[in-house]
Write a protein that holds these residues in place. Sequence first.
Motif, short mmCIF file in Angstrom:
data_model
loop_
_atom_site.label_atom_id
_atom_site.label_comp_id
_atom_site.label_asym_id
_atom_site.label_seq_id
_atom_site.Cartn_x
_atom_site.Cartn_y
_atom_site.Cartn_z
N LEU A 270 30.74 26.40 -51.04
CA LEU A 270 31.62 27.32 -51.48
C LEU A 270 33.13 26.61 -51.57
O LEU A 270 33.81 27.04 -52.23
CB LEU A 270 31.74 28.46 -50.40
CG LEU A 270 29.98 29.22 -50.48
CD1 LEU A 270 30.40 30.54 -49.52
CD2 LEU A 270 30.01 29.96 -51.94
N LEU A 273 33.29 24.54 -54.70
CA LEU A 273 33.39 25.37 -55.91
C LEU A 273 34.95 26.07 -55.92
O LEU A 273 35.61 26.36 -56.96
CB LEU A 273 32.23 26.67 -55.88
CG LEU A 273 31.06 26.20 -56.33
CD1 LEU A 273 29.95 27.35 -56.23
CD2 LEU A 273 30.75 25.65 -57.56
N GLN A 280 33.20 26.73 -61.01
CA GLN A 280 33.06 27.82 -60.29
C GLN A 280 32.81 29.09 -61.30
O GLN A 280 31.64 29.84 -61.21
CB GLN A 280 34.30 28.53 -59.48
CG GLN A 280 34.01 29.65 -58.79
CD GLN A 280 35.12 30.11 -57.86
OE1 GLN A 280 35.18 31.21 -57.55
NE2 GLN A 280 36.03 29.16 -57.63
N GLN A 281 33.43 29.08 -62.51
CA GLN A 281 33.40 30.04 -63.34
C GLN A 281 32.25 29.75 -64.32
O GLN A 281 31.50 30.83 -64.58
CB GLN A 281 34.80 30.00 -64.37
CG GLN A 281 34.68 30.99 -65.41
CD GLN A 281 34.54 32.27 -64.76
OE1 GLN A 281 35.10 32.91 -63.67
NE2 GLN A 281 34.14 33.26 -65.55
N CYS A 283 29.50 28.45 -63.00
CA CYS A 283 28.29 29.00 -62.45
C CYS A 283 28.44 30.35 -62.27
O CYS A 283 27.29 31.18 -62.50
CB CYS A 283 28.41 28.42 -60.97
SG CYS A 283 28.15 26.73 -60.80
N ARG A 284 29.36 31.21 -62.30
CA ARG A 284 29.69 32.69 -62.14
C ARG A 284 28.86 33.14 -63.50
O ARG A 284 28.06 34.13 -63.52
CB ARG A 284 31.02 32.92 -62.08
CG ARG A 284 30.85 34.65 -61.91
CD ARG A 284 32.58 35.01 -61.50
NE ARG A 284 32.59 34.65 -60.36
CZ ARG A 284 33.62 33.70 -59.76
NH1 ARG A 284 34.32 33.01 -60.93
NH2 ARG A 284 33.95 33.42 -58.78
N THR A 413 27.54 35.66 -53.80
CA THR A 413 29.02 35.33 -53.42
C THR A 413 30.14 35.23 -54.59
O THR A 413 31.06 35.96 -54.59
CB THR A 413 29.34 34.21 -52.51
OG1 THR A 413 28.39 34.20 -51.37
CG2 THR A 413 30.67 34.08 -52.07
N LEU A 414 29.51 34.26 -55.72
CA LEU A 414 30.38 34.48 -56.75
C LEU A 414 30.20 35.66 -57.58
O LEU A 414 31.26 35.57 -58.53
CB LEU A 414 29.66 33.17 -57.75
CG LEU A 414 29.93 31.80 -57.21
CD1 LEU A 414 29.31 30.94 -57.87
CD2 LEU A 414 31.26 31.40 -56.72
N GLU A 418 36.00 35.71 -55.99
CA GLU A 418 36.76 34.62 -56.79
C GLU A 418 37.21 33.89 -55.46
O GLU A 418 37.89 34.29 -54.79
CB GLU A 418 37.70 34.93 -57.71
CG GLU A 418 38.47 33.59 -58.36
CD GLU A 418 39.52 33.93 -59.25
OE1 GLU A 418 39.28 34.12 -60.54
OE2 GLU A 418 40.62 34.07 -58.85
#
Length: 452
Positions: A270, A273, A280-281, A283-284, A413-414, A418
């Motif tokens: 975390l 990311l 991160q984005q 993956c989201r 979590t994602l 954010e």
Amino acid sequence: QYQEEGELPHLLKRVEKYPRACVRWMWGTRALLLVYDPDYMKMVLGRSDPKAHVTYRCLKPWIGTGLLLLEGQTWFQHRRMLTPAFHYDILKPYVGIMADSVRVMLDKWEELVSQDSHLEIFGHVSLMTLDTIMKCAFSQQGSVQTDRNSQSYIQAIKDVSHLIISRLRNAFHQNDLIYRLTPEGHWNHRACQLAHQHTDAVIKERKARLQKEGELEKVRSRRHLDFLDILLFARMENGSSLSDEDLRAEVDTFMFEGHDTTASGISWILYALASHPEHQQRCREEIQSLLADGASITWQDYWSGLPFPSPGDLPNPGIKPGSPALRAEALPSDPPGKLLSLLCPTGILVSLSIYGLHHNPKVWPNPEVFDPTRFAPGSTRHSHAFLPFSGGSRNCIGKQFAMNELKVAVALTLLRFELSPDSSRVPVPMPVIVLRSKNGIYLQLRKLSDPG
């Protein structure tokens, strides 16, 4: 040098200067060969040398002689006995249990960030992973995330982890009698007692439930037993059941390894990311395409394409604090931890540094650069260049369990938040039994708008 530079920066200097191995002097005439080359790793992990008594005996008062510390035929018997606890059919319903535990944690985060968007996550993640292992492997009912006794257990594990590493670095503390008389020895004894009280209560509760009318037959009729039931019904090759001491040793081992290592991996992922919003984005978006709002997550979701993270994705060998990511069995060979120590036939102590391997520039070009594409389909690497779950016959028995939990935790979590790093509190990696941070892992969380 360790005191001035910190252990990990000093190690990375050694790795760059000596790309295969180096000698580390501990105290007196005690030295060990620190190895972080994939060819050496493959050779050593393919052998069956005994584990080094000087290192592992410090763990025995805490976790006893369970799967981690056993050797030879007895280890083989226990490994074979426990393997069915990680059968795919056993793991399938665990995905839903994991998701429920993660949601309890995320609900708490929503309340906390409404007051302060900055949050220390490692403690919360540890409670969540403990909650998960208690429900999945030990038939625990109810949530431990609000239980004070569970928080005391986690603090005891944190204390004993620090104390074991501290003892290994002190020549005078190698004598058991002297160590018991020191303040650290008293502290270690008390921390072990607290940990044992927790595991003893789990065993006692499960035994009491099995004595209820019809419960024993109900459990025996299952096609697959969970971890604790396997231990309670176990019969060794000579026909005897596990002794109370052996039973608690396995429970202590898996209670720790089933939550603390995964908590370390999830927390550092975390943070990774949060520090790289573009990844991160991405993956989201991949998770949203599969799970939508994440209201439900099942085994079918997991196997139909939940894309991230695979064992090599995150944290990859490029991220300095996070590449030691996951494991659940051979604790000091655990990337969240430090070393796997073996005694070679000549009597030389050899330690495999997973952290050194994952940051070796001869193995991984630009190892400090965060680059998930290293693990893109079609990429090639040495079979022993990346060992998040160790290797050889004593590799991680709980690998799939850990990966399931990691994917579920990161995905949910994602979908909810954010993540951004807290620039005022940058984590300082600290290798104890697992990779922790001296000052915690703080993130800034922003609640995402609900879909629609």
